[in-house]
Design an enzyme around this catalytic site. Structure first.
Site, short mmCIF file in Angstrom:
data_model
loop_
_atom_site.label_atom_id
_atom_site.label_comp_id
_atom_site.label_asym_id
_atom_site.label_seq_id
_atom_site.Cartn_x
_atom_site.Cartn_y
_atom_site.Cartn_z
N HIS A 62 4.87 -22.19 35.90
CA HIS A 62 4.98 -21.85 34.69
C HIS A 62 5.96 -20.60 34.27
O HIS A 62 6.52 -20.75 33.08
CB HIS A 62 3.90 -21.31 34.19
CG HIS A 62 2.21 -22.49 34.36
ND1 HIS A 62 2.48 -24.26 34.23
CD2 HIS A 62 1.01 -22.22 35.36
CE1 HIS A 62 1.54 -24.72 35.07
NE2 HIS A 62 0.56 -23.24 35.47
N HIS A 92 6.11 -10.94 33.49
CA HIS A 92 6.73 -12.44 33.23
C HIS A 92 7.94 -13.00 32.44
O HIS A 92 7.29 -12.05 31.37
CB HIS A 92 5.22 -13.42 33.56
CG HIS A 92 4.29 -13.78 32.05
ND1 HIS A 92 3.32 -13.07 32.32
CD2 HIS A 92 4.48 -14.46 30.85
CE1 HIS A 92 2.77 -13.05 31.17
NE2 HIS A 92 3.58 -14.57 30.31
N HIS A 94 9.44 -15.77 29.44
CA HIS A 94 9.58 -16.92 28.88
C HIS A 94 10.98 -17.52 28.24
O HIS A 94 11.46 -16.52 27.73
CB HIS A 94 9.03 -17.42 27.49
CG HIS A 94 7.23 -17.44 27.61
ND1 HIS A 94 6.23 -18.23 28.32
CD2 HIS A 94 6.50 -16.54 28.27
CE1 HIS A 94 4.88 -17.29 28.56
NE2 HIS A 94 5.35 -15.70 28.66
N GLU A 104 8.84 -16.81 22.55
CA GLU A 104 7.21 -17.25 21.87
C GLU A 104 7.02 -17.21 20.75
O GLU A 104 6.83 -17.78 19.44
CB GLU A 104 6.27 -17.38 23.15
CG GLU A 104 6.25 -17.32 24.41
CD GLU A 104 5.30 -18.58 24.96
OE1 GLU A 104 4.07 -16.74 25.27
OE2 GLU A 104 4.84 -19.27 25.77
N HIS A 117 6.42 -10.53 28.84
CA HIS A 117 5.51 -10.06 28.63
C HIS A 117 4.52 -9.24 29.72
O HIS A 117 4.67 -9.96 31.02
CB HIS A 117 4.25 -11.85 28.13
CG HIS A 117 5.28 -12.55 27.33
ND1 HIS A 117 4.35 -13.29 26.81
CD2 HIS A 117 5.15 -12.08 26.38
CE1 HIS A 117 4.59 -14.17 26.39
NE2 HIS A 117 5.21 -13.33 25.19
N THR A 197 -0.83 -17.88 25.74
CA THR A 197 0.05 -18.58 25.28
C THR A 197 0.15 -20.14 25.82
O THR A 197 0.65 -20.48 25.61
CB THR A 197 1.26 -17.83 25.01
OG1 THR A 197 2.23 -17.68 26.16
CG2 THR A 197 1.39 -16.78 23.91
N THR A 198 -0.63 -19.94 27.31
CA THR A 198 -0.66 -20.61 27.79
C THR A 198 -2.19 -21.13 28.26
O THR A 198 -2.85 -20.29 28.10
CB THR A 198 0.21 -20.21 29.50
OG1 THR A 198 -0.89 -19.36 30.37
CG2 THR A 198 1.66 -19.79 29.76
N1 LIG Z 1 2.29 -14.93 28.62
S1 LIG Z 1 0.80 -14.88 28.40
O1 LIG Z 1 1.23 -13.07 27.99
O2 LIG Z 1 0.07 -14.92 26.70
C1 LIG Z 1 -0.50 -15.19 29.78
C2 LIG Z 1 -1.18 -13.61 29.99
C3 LIG Z 1 -1.52 -13.96 31.69
C4 LIG Z 1 -2.41 -15.32 31.33
O3 LIG Z 1 -3.07 -15.73 33.00
C5 LIG Z 1 -3.21 -16.50 32.86
C6 LIG Z 1 -4.61 -17.37 33.23
C7 LIG Z 1 -6.13 -17.72 33.87
N2 LIG Z 1 -7.33 -17.07 33.38
C8 LIG Z 1 -8.41 -17.31 33.66
C9 LIG Z 1 -9.14 -16.17 33.53
C10 LIG Z 1 -10.67 -16.82 33.94
C11 LIG Z 1 -10.66 -17.92 34.53
C12 LIG Z 1 -9.43 -18.24 34.83
C13 LIG Z 1 -8.34 -18.83 34.14
N3 LIG Z 1 -6.49 -15.47 32.76
N4 LIG Z 1 -5.20 -15.32 32.27
C14 LIG Z 1 -1.73 -16.17 31.25
C15 LIG Z 1 -1.11 -16.30 29.41
ZN LIG Z 2 3.49 -15.27 28.55
#
Ligand SMILES: NS(O)(O)c1ccc(OCc2cn(-c3ccccc3)nn2)cc1
Ligand SMILES: [Zn+2]
Length: 259
Positions: A62, A92, A94, A104, A117, A197-198
């Protein structure tokens, strides 16, 4: 069948598997500076990154992610809207396609070419990152806009490593990188309560979006587009670009502004 950024599996389809996509504190949002509430109780943020230990750089299908050793409080963000220090976990990016928007968050309807981010988690209240990522005050993400202009003097340290993580599932050592070198000169910010946001789109993020963008060149940003969404063994070759979610409804939230 996994989520992505394509027509069939992109942001407009995420709500089917992740109903929280239509929740009340989703991210990103369009930030309207004139409507943000200037809050004198909002102090400055402090980024204590001098002891940070970067571990690896990876392509998770991603985005490209740099992970940090978060086994102690060696690198944290504190102050501003935060009641505790939050531990640095990863950063990371985007970005868009050639010449089109890619951030975003948007500012008064205008997007930037990319958005960085920097993800932190509340290790005071939660035992693990995954627990924190699912809790309303679990994460603090610093959002930094990237606008096009001259070469960024330090971004080459990231772009020089991108060829080693071209395909989904690849990761390589990436030691000694301090994200302090990717910060703008001012730490003035907007802040609001939002989400990942994902997927899984957890409503667990205190967003801190810096007002001042950093400047990178089209050439440097173009290097990110040599990454691929697909794994090395997959037939379908898909260039990694336009990996951004569009702004979501503000609902009953307000955005606050630091002084
Ligand atoms: N783009 S962003 O900075 O908003 C952003 C920041 C961190 C992210 O982590 C993915 C993730 C998966 N899980 C997770 C937690 C518990 C169970 C399963 C998966 N937590 N974070 C995704 C998007
Ligand atoms: Zn992000």
């Amino acid at each position: 069948h996994h989520w992505g950024y394509g027509k069939e599996d992109g942001p407009s389809a995420w709500h089917r598997q992740y109903p929280v996509a239509k929740g009340n504190r989703q991210s990103p949002i369009d930030i309207i500076p004139n409507e943000a509430r200037r809050d004198s109780t909002l102090g400055p943020i402090f980024l204590k990154y001098d002891q940070c230990r970067s571990l690896n750089i990876a392509n998770n299908g991603h985005s490209v992610v740099v992970e940090f050793d978060d086994s102690d409080d060696r690198s944290v963000v504190l102050g501003g809207p935060l009641d505790n220090p939050y531990r640095l976990k990863q950063f990371h990016f985007h970005w868009g396609g050639k010449g089109c928007e890619g951030s975003e968050h948007t500012v008064a309807g205008v997007g930037y070419a990319s958005e960085l981010h920097v993800v932190h988690w509340n290790a005071v209240k939660y035992k693990t990152y995954n627990d924190a990522a699912a809790a309303p005050d679990g994460l603090a993400v610093l959002g930094i806009f990237l606008e096009l202009g001259d070469d960024h003097r330090w971004l080459h340290m990231i772009t020089d490593a991108l060829y080693t993580v071209k395909f989904k599932g690849s990761a390589t050592d990436f030691k000694g990188f301090n994200p302090k070198c990717l910060l703008p000169s001012s730490l003035h910010y907007w802040t609001y309560l939002g989400s990942l946001t994902t997927p899984p789109l957890h409503e667990s993020v205190t967003w801190i979006v810096l007002k001042e963008p950093i400047v990178v060149s089209e050439k440097q940003l173009g290097m990110f587009r040599m990454l691929q969404f697909n794994g090395e063994e997959e037939d379908q070759r898909m260039r990694m670009e336009n990996n951004f979610r569009p702004p979501q409804n503000l609902k009953e939230r307000i955005v606050r502004s630091s002084n």
